[in-house]
Design an enzyme around this catalytic site. Structure first.
Site, PDB file in Angstrom:
ATOM      1  N   CYS A   1      48.570   6.149  61.291  1.00 19.73           N
ATOM      2  CA  CYS A   1      47.985   7.177  62.139  1.00 19.73           C
ATOM      3  C   CYS A   1      47.097   6.552  63.213  1.00 19.73           C
ATOM      4  O   CYS A   1      46.701   5.399  63.107  1.00 19.73           O
ATOM      5  CB  CYS A   1      47.126   8.125  61.312  1.00 19.73           C
ATOM      6  SG  CYS A   1      48.036   8.961  60.025  1.00 19.73           S
TER       7      CYS A   1
ATOM      8  N   GLY B   1      51.522   7.680  65.563  1.00 18.40           N
ATOM      9  CA  GLY B   1      51.841   8.860  64.772  1.00 18.40           C
ATOM     10  C   GLY B   1      52.355   9.956  65.662  1.00 18.40           C
ATOM     11  O   GLY B   1      51.703  10.304  66.657  1.00 18.40           O
TER      12      GLY B   1
ATOM     13  N   ASN C   1      42.814   7.399  58.996  1.00 20.01           N
ATOM     14  CA  ASN C   1      43.996   6.544  59.020  1.00 20.01           C
ATOM     15  C   ASN C   1      43.921   5.671  57.776  1.00 20.01           C
ATOM     16  O   ASN C   1      42.954   4.951  57.590  1.00 20.01           O
ATOM     17  CB  ASN C   1      43.987   5.688  60.289  1.00 20.01           C
ATOM     18  CG  ASN C   1      45.058   4.602  60.301  1.00 20.01           C
ATOM     19  OD1 ASN C   1      44.930   3.608  60.986  1.00 20.01           O
ATOM     20  ND2 ASN C   1      46.127   4.787  59.552  1.00 20.01           N
ATOM     21  N   GLY C   2      44.945   5.749  56.950  1.00 12.96           N
ATOM     22  CA  GLY C   2      44.950   4.936  55.737  1.00 12.96           C
ATOM     23  C   GLY C   2      45.518   5.711  54.567  1.00 12.96           C
ATOM     24  O   GLY C   2      46.164   6.737  54.747  1.00 12.96           O
TER      25      GLY C   2
ATOM     26  N   CYS D   1      45.904  -5.353  58.127  1.00 14.73           N
ATOM     27  CA  CYS D   1      47.364  -5.248  57.986  1.00 14.73           C
ATOM     28  C   CYS D   1      48.086  -6.175  58.962  1.00 14.73           C
ATOM     29  O   CYS D   1      47.933  -6.061  60.169  1.00 14.73           O
ATOM     30  CB  CYS D   1      47.735  -3.799  58.289  1.00 14.73           C
ATOM     31  SG  CYS D   1      49.480  -3.494  58.525  1.00 14.73           S
TER      32      CYS D   1
ATOM     33  N   SER E   1      59.661  -3.214  71.238  1.00 12.05           N
ATOM     34  CA  SER E   1      58.703  -3.872  70.355  1.00 12.05           C
ATOM     35  C   SER E   1      59.007  -5.362  70.163  1.00 12.05           C
ATOM     36  O   SER E   1      58.122  -6.125  69.797  1.00 12.05           O
ATOM     37  CB  SER E   1      58.655  -3.163  69.003  1.00 12.05           C
ATOM     38  OG  SER E   1      59.957  -3.037  68.473  1.00 12.05           O
TER      39      SER E   1
ATOM     40  N   ASP F   1      64.787  -9.128  66.745  1.00  8.21           N
ATOM     41  CA  ASP F   1      64.139  -7.875  66.350  1.00  8.21           C
ATOM     42  C   ASP F   1      62.838  -8.214  65.635  1.00  8.21           C
ATOM     43  O   ASP F   1      62.719  -9.281  65.043  1.00  8.21           O
ATOM     44  CB  ASP F   1      65.060  -7.027  65.466  1.00  8.21           C
ATOM     45  CG  ASP F   1      64.701  -5.533  65.548  1.00  8.21           C
ATOM     46  OD1 ASP F   1      63.639  -5.209  66.123  1.00  8.21           O
ATOM     47  OD2 ASP F   1      65.475  -4.708  65.051  1.00  8.21           O
ATOM     48  N   ASP F   2      61.869  -7.295  65.718  1.00 12.11           N
ATOM     49  CA  ASP F   2      60.570  -7.614  65.119  1.00 12.11           C
ATOM     50  C   ASP F   2      60.578  -7.469  63.609  1.00 12.11           C
ATOM     51  O   ASP F   2      59.793  -8.113  62.918  1.00 12.11           O
ATOM     52  CB  ASP F   2      59.470  -6.723  65.728  1.00 12.11           C
ATOM     53  CG  ASP F   2      59.785  -5.269  65.529  1.00 12.11           C
ATOM     54  OD1 ASP F   2      59.414  -4.716  64.487  1.00 12.11           O
ATOM     55  OD2 ASP F   2      60.437  -4.678  66.418  1.00 12.11           O
TER      56      ASP F   2
ATOM     57  N   CYS G   1      54.406  -0.268  50.894  1.00 11.74           N
ATOM     58  CA  CYS G   1      53.002  -0.292  51.312  1.00 11.74           C
ATOM     59  C   CYS G   1      52.289   0.913  50.718  1.00 11.74           C
ATOM     60  O   CYS G   1      52.791   2.026  50.783  1.00 11.74           O
ATOM     61  CB  CYS G   1      52.916  -0.228  52.834  1.00 11.74           C
ATOM     62  SG  CYS G   1      51.215  -0.109  53.427  1.00 11.74           S
TER      63      CYS G   1
ATOM     64  N   CYS H   1      46.289  -8.614  55.000  1.00 11.51           N
ATOM     65  CA  CYS H   1      47.244  -8.074  54.046  1.00 11.51           C
ATOM     66  C   CYS H   1      48.643  -8.445  54.531  1.00 11.51           C
ATOM     67  O   CYS H   1      48.951  -8.307  55.715  1.00 11.51           O
ATOM     68  CB  CYS H   1      47.121  -6.555  53.956  1.00 11.51           C
ATOM     69  SG  CYS H   1      48.359  -5.860  52.836  1.00 11.51           S
TER      70      CYS H   1
ATOM     71  N   CYS I   1      53.623  -6.225  51.981  1.00 11.94           N
ATOM     72  CA  CYS I   1      55.008  -5.750  52.086  1.00 11.94           C
ATOM     73  C   CYS I   1      55.972  -6.935  52.207  1.00 11.94           C
ATOM     74  O   CYS I   1      57.158  -6.809  51.900  1.00 11.94           O
ATOM     75  CB  CYS I   1      55.174  -4.776  53.246  1.00 11.94           C
ATOM     76  SG  CYS I   1      54.478  -5.346  54.788  1.00 11.94           S
TER      77      CYS I   1
END
Ligand code: 5GP
Ligand code: SF4
Ligand code: MG
Length: 500
Positions: free
Chosen positions: A15, A42, A116-117, A262, A309, A371-372, A408, A468, A471
């Site tokens: 978000c 978001g 957000n979270g 993150c 991206s 690609d990212d 995640c 972090c 993932c």
């Protein structure tokens, strides 16, 4: 082609949040443009709450920022304090009931919260509220946060006097921070101040800026720039920042824990022009591309990004490899999120709803397609086909992040384990599944080395610098209750009460 529809229509962003205190400014309008700059975080709903020191005002709805707001609903949002939110659901289904900010009346006047979270103990906190007779009207952990703030600190078994400054909201925020577990960046609206709060791990981003007449907090610095504010600094992990008539003041709400911003913010979420931990996202992504070129070279003629991206990583790959950076795919800039479902014939058109190939650049070429990230693996296959349809003779896919193998629980609704292609298959099988001539990912060590060239972190004494990357690595910075790994448990946590 259900996957395609899913891919086209499924935003997985975190978000975006915003907060402002600015006397004499049209704070609702500034918040609108701040949210507009954070739209990528978001796309499901948007909302703004304001306060004029006495009364509070709110407008929120499902849809994009530009769909939700117009002059008619923006003008009544009076005051000099505001918070705003762009939402993608990480807890609670996509429903108007769950749209943020939350705004309630409390013993100390209006209280608005934008979050957000994702809390990992929301269920427990929710139960404790219900037990005390607090009724809840939605299914989000964000409403739990709001009601928790409205409750006196004693609710959390904390009778110690927490605060000597007389700031009762700060005392409540601090009490909440002792019991809330998980990821939260918050902007909080009260009668006389806006607060910006970050969890002790600093999992989600939040920064501060200054503008003529006031102060701003936003998920990303690009939103500050958009409204003409000057970037000041980040909100520190565990910090409570208060924006009010006196300016900016700060207090620690909880001792910082191991710093864990993150790393997916660097990979995908954040805008390339945003600044995090003292570095421009675009530059970090270029480093990813350079590193990838060193780790995974390929015999080829051109380097083609999946726009937008992956462009910075493709530039980095091109610079390092000496192969020309070439556009091979053109993306419809306005595709964004649409509430219109493609019909069956359009579904067959597939990924071309989003991208068209550029045959004049691709014909006869051996292509390195950058690609990212590959998450569910629905996009890469059709993209490879598209590049081939454009006339490429070979397609070598290079991904500027490691395989995503773990879900995640810290505020990003990526997918469940079962849906993650790298959880199900090894790299060789993924390569076959997407029909590429070769496939390679950036190593975890390589990615972390690129991220951790952080000037600010090197000097951060109070927090052991870190990020972090759960993932990718499966190593979570916070304890994750085992049952959260069960399919869909996290998102539909509270749905039993509400149904769909
Ligand atoms: P997938 O492998 O799930 O089909 O999609 C991977 C693609 O989605 C990549 O091109 C990447 O740029 C993009 N992507 C990665 N994370 C997210 C996200 O959270 N939300 C959206 N909308 N796209 C994402
Ligand atoms: Fe970010 Fe991945 Fe950690 Fe989630 S698990 S906070 S997406 S790095
Ligand atoms: Mg992409």
């Amino acid at each position: 082609m259900d996957e395609l529809n899913d891919e086209l229509d499924r935003p997985r962003e975190a978000c975006g949040i915003f907060g402002i205190y600015a006397a004499g400014r049209d704070v609702a309008r500034l918040t609108f443009f701040g949210l507009y700059a954070l739209q990528h975080r978001g796309q499901e709903s948007a909302g703004i709450a304001t306060c004029d020191g006495k009364s509070a005002y709110i407008h929120k709805e499902m849809g994009l920022v530009s769909q939700v707001f117009n002059e008619d609903n923006l003008n009544p949002l009076k005051g000099h304090l505001a918070i705003g939110h762009n939402r993608y659901s990480t807890t609670g289904s996509s429903h108007v009931r769950n749209v943020q900010p939350y705004l309630i009346d409390t013993i100390y006047g209006p209280l608005g919260v934008a979050h957000n979270g994702n809390l990992t103990n929301a269920l427990e906190l929710r139960y404790r509220l219900l037990e005390r007779g607090v009724g809840l009207s939605s299914t989000t952990d964000s409403e739990v946060l709001t009601q928790a703030l409205a409750s006196p600190p004693e609710v959390w078994g904390n009778n110690r006097r927490l605060d000597d400054t007389g700031d009762r909201w700060q005392a409540r925020i601090r009490a909440l921070m002792q019991v809330a577990e998980g990821a939260y960046s918050l902007t909080i609206l009260t009668r006389s101040a806006v607060y910006a709060v970050r969890d002790p791990y600093g999992l989600r981003p939040l920064c501060l800026g200054e503008l003529d007449g006031g102060y701003v907090a936003a998920s990303e610095s690009s939103a500050l720039q958009t409204i003409g504010a000057r970037y000041l600094r980040e909100v520190e992990p565990g910090e409570i920042v208060r924006l009010d008539a006196e300016g900016v003041s700060s207090a620690m709400g909880h001792a910082p824990r191991r710093r864990s911003l993150c790393s997916f913010e660097y990979v995908y979420f954040a805008r390339p022009d945003s600044l995090m931990e003292g570095q421009v996202i675009h530059e970090v992504r270029q480093r990813f591309g350079r590193q990838l070129a060193c780790e995974a070279p390929a015999e080829a003629d051109i380097v083609v990004p999946v726009p937008d991206s992956s462009t910075p990583a493709a530039i980095g790959y091109s610079l390092e490899s000496g192969l020309p950076f070439t556009e091979g795919l053109i993306k419809n800039r306005y595709i964004g999120r649409t509430f219109i479902q493609p019909d069956d014939d359009l579904r067959k058109v597939g990924i071309q709803l989003k991208f068209n190939p550029l045959p004049s650049n691709l014909a006869g070429k051996r292509v390195i397609l950058i690609d990212d990230s590959i998450v569910r693996g629905n996009t890469a296959g059709p993209l490879v086909q598209l590049i081939r349809a454009g006339g490429a003779t070979e397609v070598h896919v290079r991904v500027s992040s490691p395989p995503v193998r773990h879900p995640c629980f810290m505020g990003v609704d990526m997918a469940t384990r079962k849906q993650l292609i790298a959880h199900q298959m090894n790299v060789q099988d993924i390569c076959a599944a997407i029909g590429a001539d070769s496939l390679a990912y950036l190593s975890l060590e390589g990615m972390m080395a690129c991220i951790e060239q952080t000037p600010e972190l090197e000097s951060a004494v109070e927090t052991d610098g870190g990020h972090c990357n759960a993932c990718f690595s499966g190593s979570y910075p916070i304890p994750i209750p085992g049952w959260l790994f069960e399919e869909d448990r996290d998102k539909k946590l509270f749905e039993a009460t509400w149904g769909d």
